[in-house]
Design an enzyme around this catalytic site. Structure first.
Site, PDB file in Angstrom:
ATOM      1  CE1 TYR A 185      10.446  -4.609   8.398  1.00  0.00           C
ATOM      2  CE2 TYR A 185       8.073  -4.701   8.728  1.00  0.00           C
ATOM      3  CZ  TYR A 185       9.213  -5.157   8.092  1.00  0.00           C
ATOM      4  OH  TYR A 185       9.118  -6.150   7.148  1.00  0.00           O
ATOM      5  CD  GLN A 235       7.306  -9.655  -2.896  1.00  0.00           C
ATOM      6  OE1 GLN A 235       6.964 -10.113  -1.813  1.00  0.00           O
ATOM      7  NE2 GLN A 235       8.578  -9.544  -3.243  1.00  0.00           N
ATOM      8  CB  THR A 237      10.196  -7.518  -5.580  1.00  0.00           C
ATOM      9  OG1 THR A 237       8.809  -7.357  -5.274  1.00  0.00           O
ATOM     10  CG2 THR A 237      10.951  -6.298  -5.096  1.00  0.00           C
ATOM     11  CG  HIS A 289      11.229  -1.996  -1.675  1.00  0.00           C
ATOM     12  ND1 HIS A 289      11.340  -3.112  -2.467  1.00  0.00           N
ATOM     13  CD2 HIS A 289      10.902  -2.462  -0.451  1.00  0.00           C
ATOM     14  CE1 HIS A 289      11.099  -4.202  -1.752  1.00  0.00           C
ATOM     15  NE2 HIS A 289      10.813  -3.825  -0.524  1.00  0.00           N
ATOM     16  N   GLY A 294       4.442   6.586  -2.227  1.00  0.00           N
ATOM     17  CA  GLY A 294       4.052   7.982  -2.041  1.00  0.00           C
ATOM     18  C   GLY A 294       2.568   8.244  -2.098  1.00  0.00           C
ATOM     19  CB  ILE A 295      -0.415   6.202  -3.010  1.00  0.00           C
ATOM     20  CG1 ILE A 295       0.177   5.872  -4.375  1.00  0.00           C
ATOM     21  CG2 ILE A 295      -1.920   6.446  -3.090  1.00  0.00           C
ATOM     22  CD1 ILE A 295      -0.143   6.835  -5.459  1.00  0.00           C
TER      23      ILE A 295
END
Length: 405
Positions: free
Chosen positions: A48, A155, A183, A297, A330-331
């Site tokens: 998940y 959020q 979002t 996302h 991607g961090i």
């Protein structure tokens, strides 16, 4: 060499009696935390967090986009004194990092959202509570007590039931959340194949497959089943549903007029989160939005979507130097944060990077993730020959170059 001389060279490392400390002390980067999390957490739950949409092209491309840059360090720059502070939406941060929203984190570890928020606050960083959290707006506020102004963000998914969405906005304002992040890339559910294969439900259910997992990961299931019942706290009492079906909460007909409506109801700082290009970014500025979080996302919605790292420079050019621009997806290393700032971002927002730490060791694991990323960020700055975030932002494009194809 004599035995007596050899004994002088042998130094035994002290062993902690705390199993969490032992696990985390063996983790020296985010990849290590991921490996520990994968060993400890049942596969459906790990997937998940770790999985993405369809062929998972975007999630791999997100990481590759940061790694496509090479550094051009400045020599003899005198980097003994380092200033890593930076302002984001008017609040000074000790490092340009924030914790982004993640749904249902108490499924990953009992510390969940509260543990992650406490770790963020220990580091002086903001924490963003998800609409789909397992901890409610009021519960988190009560748990962190007198958190500094601006340190809690919320959020928002715009739901089909607008009264419900408006109520979430009101509750966040009433409980002192300083920034609202809307979002906009969840108009329908991403096709997350791992979750479909695993049949993951919210709340988790004990299917034949998960019964096998009980035997394989008894500690995890004991912690889960002995704690409070899990639910989407902000929609408490709803029916059990698959992860895919949770998108039925959200309205696919959301438009810019909904952003205008939210802006009229929210007096605090307002961000839009999504894969916005230059034209959409300019539209957001015109509507009075305070900033953007460039995000796909984490590759969990539209596979093959452009990597947010590749949007930073063109969006910065579109919105100008003073508009707040954040980036996620991607961090995994402090050097990725350096690249993001050099390209024009104000700060990086963490997702999987801190969730791997949460799964590996609860709130202490999030601390470990933040310590690792902060240390990497600091040392990369010094090796690059810059002494402040302001200097990094100013010289950014002089310090990086694209890797040869």
């Amino acid at each position: 060499m004599r035995v007596r001389d050899m004994r002088k060279l042998v130094q035994l490392r002290p062993v902690s009696l705390n199993p969490t400390e032992r696990r985390l002390s063996s983790c020296f980067d985010i990849a290590d935390l991921r490996r520990v999390a994968k060993r400890r957490i049942p596969r459906p739950v790990f997937d998940y967090v770790d999985g993405a949409a369809d062929e998972e092209i975007a999630v791999r491309a997100n990481e590759a986009a940061f790694r496509a840059w090479r550094f051009l360090p400045r020599a003899l720059a005198g980097v003994g004194t380092l200033d890593t502070t930076t302002p984001v939406l008017g609040s000074p941060l000790p490092v340009p990092l924030l914790l982004g929203p993640a749904g249902y984190t108490r499924m990953m570890h009992p510390d969940g959202e509260i543990g992650a928020a406490r770790a963020a606050l220990r580091h002086g960083l903001p924490y963003t509570l998800s609409t789909m959290a397992a901890t409610g707006i009021e519960e988190l506020r009560a748990a962190v007590g007198g958190a500094a102004p601006g340190s809690l963000w919320f959020q928002l998914y715009v739901t089909r039931d607008r009264a419900q969405a408006h109520d979430l906005v009101r509750r966040a304002a009433d409980n002192g959340y300083g920034t609202l992040m809307v979002t906009v890339d969840t108009v329908v559910a991403g096709n997350r194949v791992r979750d479909l294969r695993n049949g993951l439900t919210i709340p988790p259910s004990l299917t034949l497959g998960t019964v096998v997992q009980v035997g394989a990961k008894p500690g995890y299931w004991w912690r889960l089943l002995s704690g409070p019942a899990l639910d989407y706290a902000n929609f408490a009492g709803g029916p059990r549903t698959t992860v895919r079906k949770t998108a039925d909460f959200f309205d696919p007909d959301v438009t810019w007029s909904d952003i205008e409506d939210v802006r009229s109801r929210w007096a605090g700082k307002l961000l839009i989160k999504g894969p916005l290009g230059p034209a959409d970014a300019r539209r957001a500025v015109e509507l009075g939005v305070d900033g953007l979080l460039l995000s796909n996302h984490g590759g969990r919605q539209l596979d093959r979507a452009v990597a947010p790292a590749d949007l930073i420079a063109p969006v910065r050019e579109a919105v100008g130097p003073s508009f707040t621009l954040l980036v996620d997806s991607g961090i995994r290393h402090g050097a990725d944060v350096i690249v993001a700032l050099a390209l024009g971002a104000d700060a990086a927002v963490l997702g999987r990077a801190y969730l791997y730490g949460l799964m590996a060791g609860g709130s202490a694991g999030v601390d470990r993730a933040l310590d690792l990323l902060t240390g990497q960020f600091r040392s990369t700055m010094q090796l690059l020959g810059v002494t402040s975030v302001a200097d990094l932002r100013k010289r950014g494009r002089e310090l990086i170059t694209r890797a040869a194809p």
